[in-house]
Structure formats: structure tokens, C-alpha cells
Design a protein around this motif. Structure first.
Motif, PDB file in Angstrom:
ATOM      1  N   GLY A 137       0.810  -1.219   0.000  1.00 11.63           N
ATOM      2  CA  GLY A 137       0.000   0.000   0.000  1.00 11.63           C
ATOM      3  C   GLY A 137       0.836   1.258   0.000  1.00 11.63           C
ATOM      4  O   GLY A 137       0.581   2.192  -0.770  1.00 11.63           O
ATOM      5  N   VAL A 138       1.848   1.302   0.864  1.00  5.73           N
ATOM      6  CA  VAL A 138       2.669   2.517   0.948  1.00  5.73           C
ATOM      7  C   VAL A 138       3.505   2.710  -0.311  1.00  5.73           C
ATOM      8  O   VAL A 138       3.656   3.831  -0.812  1.00  5.73           O
ATOM      9  N   LEU A 139       4.038   1.615  -0.870  1.00  5.78           N
ATOM     10  CA  LEU A 139       4.799   1.717  -2.112  1.00  5.78           C
ATOM     11  C   LEU A 139       3.904   2.159  -3.269  1.00  5.78           C
ATOM     12  O   LEU A 139       4.302   2.989  -4.105  1.00  5.78           O
ATOM     13  N   GLY A 140       2.688   1.619  -3.314  1.00  6.82           N
ATOM     14  CA  GLY A 140       1.746   2.025  -4.349  1.00  6.82           C
ATOM     15  C   GLY A 140       1.378   3.491  -4.233  1.00  6.82           C
ATOM     16  O   GLY A 140       1.293   4.209  -5.244  1.00  6.82           O
ATOM     17  N   PHE A 141       1.185   3.968  -2.993  1.00 10.50           N
ATOM     18  CA  PHE A 141       0.855   5.381  -2.762  1.00 10.50           C
ATOM     19  C   PHE A 141       1.974   6.293  -3.267  1.00 10.50           C
ATOM     20  O   PHE A 141       1.717   7.274  -3.978  1.00 10.50           O
ATOM     21  N   ILE A 142       3.212   5.959  -2.916  1.00 10.04           N
ATOM     22  CA  ILE A 142       4.357   6.778  -3.362  1.00 10.04           C
ATOM     23  C   ILE A 142       4.494   6.728  -4.881  1.00 10.04           C
ATOM     24  O   ILE A 142       4.781   7.740  -5.533  1.00 10.04           O
ATOM     25  N   ALA A 143       4.269   5.546  -5.463  1.00 11.84           N
ATOM     26  CA  ALA A 143       4.365   5.411  -6.917  1.00 11.84           C
ATOM     27  C   ALA A 143       3.313   6.268  -7.609  1.00 11.84           C
ATOM     28  O   ALA A 143       3.595   6.915  -8.632  1.00 11.84           O
ATOM     29  N   VAL A 144       2.096   6.313  -7.072  1.00 10.93           N
ATOM     30  CA  VAL A 144       1.028   7.132  -7.654  1.00 10.93           C
ATOM     31  C   VAL A 144       1.393   8.612  -7.597  1.00 10.93           C
ATOM     32  O   VAL A 144       1.245   9.346  -8.584  1.00 10.93           O
ATOM     33  N   ILE A 145       1.879   9.055  -6.434  1.00 14.43           N
ATOM     34  CA  ILE A 145       2.273  10.470  -6.285  1.00 14.43           C
ATOM     35  C   ILE A 145       3.355  10.830  -7.297  1.00 14.43           C
ATOM     36  O   ILE A 145       3.292  11.879  -7.953  1.00 14.43           O
ATOM     37  N   ASN A 146       4.358   9.970  -7.450  1.00 16.75           N
ATOM     38  CA  ASN A 146       5.443  10.242  -8.392  1.00 16.75           C
ATOM     39  C   ASN A 146       4.972  10.139  -9.838  1.00 16.75           C
ATOM     40  O   ASN A 146       5.533  10.803 -10.718  1.00 16.75           O
ATOM     41  N   ALA A 147       3.957   9.297 -10.093  1.00 14.49           N
ATOM     42  CA  ALA A 147       3.421   9.178 -11.450  1.00 14.49           C
ATOM     43  C   ALA A 147       2.594  10.397 -11.836  1.00 14.49           C
ATOM     44  O   ALA A 147       2.484  10.735 -13.015  1.00 14.49           O
ATOM     45  N   ILE A 148       2.009  11.078 -10.846  1.00 12.21           N
ATOM     46  CA  ILE A 148       1.278  12.318 -11.129  1.00 12.21           C
ATOM     47  C   ILE A 148       2.258  13.399 -11.577  1.00 12.21           C
ATOM     48  O   ILE A 148       1.997  14.154 -12.513  1.00 12.21           O
ATOM     49  N   GLY A 149       3.405  13.473 -10.906  1.00  7.20           N
ATOM     50  CA  GLY A 149       4.420  14.455 -11.301  1.00  7.20           C
ATOM     51  C   GLY A 149       5.412  14.728 -10.202  1.00  7.20           C
ATOM     52  O   GLY A 149       5.131  14.501  -9.020  1.00  7.20           O
ATOM     53  N   VAL A 150       6.583  15.211 -10.585  1.00  6.40           N
ATOM     54  CA  VAL A 150       7.651  15.468  -9.616  1.00  6.40           C
ATOM     55  C   VAL A 150       7.273  16.618  -8.681  1.00  6.40           C
ATOM     56  O   VAL A 150       7.725  16.682  -7.539  1.00  6.40           O
ATOM     57  N   LYS A 151       6.430  17.543  -9.153  1.00  2.00           N
ATOM     58  CA  LYS A 151       6.006  18.663  -8.318  1.00  2.00           C
ATOM     59  C   LYS A 151       5.229  18.171  -7.107  1.00  2.00           C
ATOM     60  O   LYS A 151       5.460  18.602  -5.975  1.00  2.00           O
ATOM     61  N   GLN A 152       4.303  17.234  -7.347  1.00  5.64           N
ATOM     62  CA  GLN A 152       3.502  16.674  -6.251  1.00  5.64           C
ATOM     63  C   GLN A 152       4.369  15.852  -5.305  1.00  5.64           C
ATOM     64  O   GLN A 152       4.188  15.903  -4.081  1.00  5.64           O
ATOM     65  N   ALA A 153       5.319  15.110  -5.871  1.00  5.24           N
ATOM     66  CA  ALA A 153       6.255  14.356  -5.030  1.00  5.24           C
ATOM     67  C   ALA A 153       7.094  15.304  -4.180  1.00  5.24           C
ATOM     68  O   ALA A 153       7.422  15.001  -3.027  1.00  5.24           O
ATOM     69  N   GLY A 154       7.432  16.447  -4.754  1.00  3.31           N
ATOM     70  CA  GLY A 154       8.192  17.457  -4.013  1.00  3.31           C
ATOM     71  C   GLY A 154       7.408  18.032  -2.850  1.00  3.31           C
ATOM     72  O   GLY A 154       7.963  18.296  -1.774  1.00  3.31           O
ATOM     73  N   TYR A 155       6.087  18.238  -3.050  1.00  3.84           N
ATOM     74  CA  TYR A 155       5.241  18.725  -1.957  1.00  3.84           C
ATOM     75  C   TYR A 155       5.240  17.737  -0.791  1.00  3.84           C
ATOM     76  O   TYR A 155       5.360  18.126   0.376  1.00  3.84           O
ATOM     77  N   LEU A 156       5.101  16.451  -1.123  1.00  5.43           N
ATOM     78  CA  LEU A 156       5.118  15.410  -0.096  1.00  5.43           C
ATOM     79  C   LEU A 156       6.437  15.416   0.652  1.00  5.43           C
ATOM     80  O   LEU A 156       6.469  15.286   1.886  1.00  5.43           O
TER      81      LEU A 156
END
Length: 482
Positions: A137-156
Motif C-alpha cells: 500500500g505505501v509503495l503504491g501510494f508513493i508510486a502514484v504520487i510520483n506518477a502524477i508528477g515530480v512537483k507533487q512528489a516534491g510537496y510530499l
């Protein structure tokens, strides 16, 4: 040698505060909460455990000061991949990239996922048989955030970085203040347990918590007056971390007897917070710990997936075309992210988190050793290249870094011979692959690194796949727990 002076084209905007923040921000994380019991277990008692943390900090300081000389000489994206290529050639740099792809990246992320699932199950009172579902679950969540875009991953990443300071300060300050005095430091009456591990293994365990200082070298060319700023940032930053880690360890030592702390393992920090702040307050600190670990998972998936993507662009690894594809919507290397996530999950199932962290540190420190030696080689090989920063105390500091690296490598090979040899063999497998693809692609124009637009957005595909896998693993966990 034209490309050796690219630092002149970079904006030198980073000062002491920025560089210091970079050191502390990259290093401080999950290791502060998860590693104290593991270090104590192999050290044997409180005194040796604290000594291991101090020596690990000294090795990291010497390593950081040494590595940054190459960072100033070769200020290019890629960090150690570039340094090793310039000094030893493309074969060694390929082995480094291969090691990152098959060993370091999935082992490190797998260890963090293991730590996260352990705290998660403790916090919500979930049976350990559900850990695999939590990890997926946690790996899938991080993968989804990174698949949306690096900007969203940066916010996290920003949120996680801010949150991780709260549990660290609470554990250190209130543990020292409210601890019940179990600790007996620097005296013959200190408690201890029997251990057969070499002291080098305890130091190796601390290096997981200190890892991240090498990233400073990657931006050395963008630091204003690096000859003065770099040594100060690395020395002050890691000394600050040594103090923080020592305070957290002493706080935990004051709360737990040795045997109890070792038996609690990854859960020690969460249990300590519950004892100090009650059930609700302790749970809030545990949530802070989980967010901190989540930030570590996100940060490493963001950065290490780019290394895998870079390796694929060279065309010398299996599935190069797939791994070098960029999603047109998110402009992220989603395929590389997915492969890293899948292998991290598999590693987390096969080995426990502490073992994975030790394998990741062993594998990366083998190449740190080559890089430290490379600084001495570069003094002769690139004698005419201007250096705005040189290692202070040369050659003593590089020699300490080299000896430290050799010591922890020796400890791993003696104590966990199979894991050490397996890591070396897995790394060396990259060599025949290099020759195979090098010969196969000779005189060919490689059309790698393509942009691809998927019919269904990748974040939706990953999200649905994750939910299905988590549901299946949850069902499996329910069967096992019965």
C-alpha cells in the motif's frame, strides 16, 4: 578537459546555511528512530553503541570532505557515476549504476518500507501477517504520487521533512528529561548483552542513519566559495547529527533496559513515545515517525529512479527501452519508478529491514572506498584541473575515509559472509552485461529515452493495481493470522 570546468557555468547561489540545511535534511530521517536497537544489539552495551555512533559520524565527515573535492572538479549531474567514470573508466561507472539498480536502491527502499509497516502495525494494533499488505500500500501510494508528477512528489517531501523534526525533538528532549534512569553510561555497571558481531558491524549499522552526505558533493559546483563553505557545512552538519543521534540513543537507554530495547527492535521509538506521552500522545509521535519514513521512501524513489533511468539511457541494462521511457503526462520516468517499487517490495518480503539496510550500506561503501581512493588518483591524473576546493588535511582525511570504508567492509564480510559475497557477485554480474550490450550496440544509433503517451493515465493504472494487490495480500494476511 573542457567539460571539467563546467562549474564556471553554474550559478553559485548556495551559501553556508543552504549547504548545512542540505546535509542535515538529506541525512536526518528514519535511521534516527529505527537503528538504535540494531546498533545496541551488535555493540553489546550502551557504551559501545554510543561509540559506534560517534565513529560512524567521524567516517561520514571524512568521507564527505573527501568526496566533495571530486564534486567541485566534476560539477555534473550524476554525482558518483561521473566521478567513477572520469577516474576509472566506463566499466567501473557501469558497475556502480548496476549496483544502484539491483542492490542499493531496492534494498534501501525495501528497508524503509519494512520499518514503516512495522510502526504502522504497532500503531493500529494490526497483526504482523498484514505487513505485506501495508508495504504494498505505501509503495503504491508513493508510486502514484510520483506518477502524477515530480512537483507533487516534491510537496510530499517538503511536508515530510518538516514533520520529521517533531518526533526527533520530542524523543530526544523528553526522553532525556523523563527517562527512568536505566542507563549507566561510562561505568563498569552498564548493562550489556552477549554479542558475537565485530564492532565494525555496529558502525555499519549507524552508517544507514548517516547516509545522504554524498549528495552534497553533487551540488559542490553551485556553492559559493566552496573551499570555506563545504568543510564547515559537512563538519557542522554531521557533528549536529552525531549530537542528535546521541541524545536519542541516551533517551532510549534511559527508558529501556538493554534486553527490552533489543527485543522491541524497530518498535522501540514508538513504544518509548507511548510510555512518555501516554497512548494518544505516543500515537501522535508514532504518526510523525511514519511520516518521516514516508518522506525517506519518497525521496529515495524520486532520486534513485532517475539513476535507473540514466542507466537505461546508456543501453547497458536489461529492459533499457522500457526503463528509459518517460510518461508524456507527468514527464517522469514512471517505468523506472514502477520497477524500483516492485523490486523493493520483493526485497522487503525476502529479508528483514535491518538486513536490507546493512546490504545497502555494504554495497554503496564498496564504491565509496573506490571514490575515496579516486581522490588521490585524481591529484595525479588531473593535476592541471583547477580546484576551488581541496580536501583539508590531505592526505590524512582521505586515508581515514579509506581505512574507515575498509573496516566496515571487513566487518560485513566477517559477520555476514554470505550477504557480503552475494552483494559482490550481484554487482559483478553487471560486468558481462556491460560487455554484451557494449558489443551488441557498437556502431548503432540507440533510440532510447522516448516520450510515451499512455491511453490510460499511469497514476490510475498504478492506483488500481495497488488496490487489487493490497486486497489480495490483506486476504492472505487474514488467512495466516487465523
Amino acid at each position: 578537459m573542457e567539460d571539467h570546468n563546467l562549474e564556471n557555468n553554474l550559478r553559485k547561489d548556495l551559501g553556508l546555511v543552504s549547504a548545512l540545511s542540505l546535509v542535515v535534511g538529506m541525512v536526518l530521517g528514519a535511521g534516527a528512530f529505527m537503528k538504535p536497537p540494531a546498533v545496541l544489539e551488535v555493540a553489546g552495551d550502551y557504551n559501545y553503541a554510543l561509540l559506534a555512533w560517534i565513529i560512524g559520524g567521524i567516517f561520514s565527515i571524512c568521507g564527505g570532505l573527501t568526496l566533495c573535492e571530486l564534486g567541485v572538479m566534476f560539477p555534473r549531474t550524476g554525482g558518483m557515476l561521473v566521478y567513477l567514470e572520469k577516474i576509472y573508466g566506463s566499466k567501473v561507472s557501469h558497475l556502480y549504476g548496476w549496483m544502484i539498480t539491483v542492490l542499493f536502491a531496492p534494498s534501501l527502499v525495501g528497508a524503509l518500507v519494512g520499518y514503516f509497516s512495522s510502526v504502522f502495525c504497532l500503531l493500529f494494533g494490526i497483526d504482523d501477517s498484514y505487513k505485506m499488505a501495508v508495504s504494498a500500500g505505501v509503495l503504491g501510494f508513493i508510486a502514484v504520487i510520483n506518477a502524477i508528477g515530480v512537483k507533487q512528489a516534491g510537496y510530499l517531501q517538503t511536508i515530510a521533512t518538516a514533520c520529521k523534526l517533531i518526533p526527533i525533538l520530542l524523543l530526544a528532549i523528553f526522553g532525556l528529561w523523563k527517562g527512568n534512569g536505566q542507563v549507566a553510561l561510562f561505568s563498569a555497571s552498564g548493562q550489556g548483552i552477549e554479542t558475537y558481531a565485530p564492532f565494525a558491524v555496529a558502525i555499519l549499522a549507524t552508517l544507514f542513519a548517516y547516509d545522504g552526505w554524498a549528495q552534497v558533493a553533487s551540488v559542490a559546483g553551485e556553492i559559493h566559495n566552496p573551499a570555506k563553505v563545504l568543510p564547515k557545512a559537512i563538519i557542522l552538519g554531521i557533528i549536529f547529527l552525531v549530537v542528535v543521534y546521541a541524545c536519542i540513543n541516551i533517551a532510549l537507554f534511559k527508558i529501556f533496559p538493554v534486553q527490552e530495547m533489543v527485543s522491541l527492535g524497530h518498535d522501540a521509538s514508538a513504544v518509548a513515545s507511548q510510555r512518555m506521552f501516554g497512548h494518544l500522545g505516543g500515537n501522535l509521535v508514532a504518526v510523525g515517525i511514519m511520516i518521516s519514513i514516508l518522506g525517506g521512501i519518497n525521496g529515495y524513489i524520486m532520486t534513485l529512479s532517475r539513476t535507473i533511468f540514466s542507466m537505461a539511457e546508456r543501453g547497458t541494462i536489461i529492459g533499457a527501452r522500457y526503463l528509459s521511457t518517460i510518461d508524456d503526462d507527468s514527464r517522469s520516468p514512471v517505468n523506472a519508478i514502477c520497477v524500483l517499487v516492485v523490486f523493493s517490495f520483493l526485497y522487503s518480503i525476502l529479508l528483514d529491514a535491518d538486513r536490507l539496510s546493512e546490504i545497502s550500506m555494504f554495497s554503496i561503501w564498496v564504491f565509496y572506498l573506490l571514490t575515496f581512493i579516486g581522490v588521490i588518483i585524481a591529484r595525479k591524473k588531473y593535476a592541471d584541473v583547477p580546484r576551488s576546493y581541496k580536501v583539508i588535511g590531505y592526505p590524512i582525511i582521505p586515508i581515514i575515509a579509506i581505512l574507515g570504508a575498509m573496516y566496515v567492509i571487513y566487518g560485513m564480510l566477517v559477520y555476514q559472509t554470505f550477504n557480503g559475497i552475494a552483494s559482490i557477485i550481484l554487482t559483478l554480474i553487471g560486468l558481462p552485461l556491460y560487455f554484451y550490450y557494449h558489443r551488441k550496440n557498437k556502431n548503432k544509433e540507440l533510440s532510447l529515452g522516448e516520450m510515451k503517451k499512455y491511453k490510460v493515465k499511469m497514476q490510475y493504472t498504478i492506483a488500481v493495481s495497488t488496490m487489487i494487490i493490497v486486497a489480495l495480500l490483506a486476504l492472505y494476511g487474514g488467512v495466516v493470522s487465523k
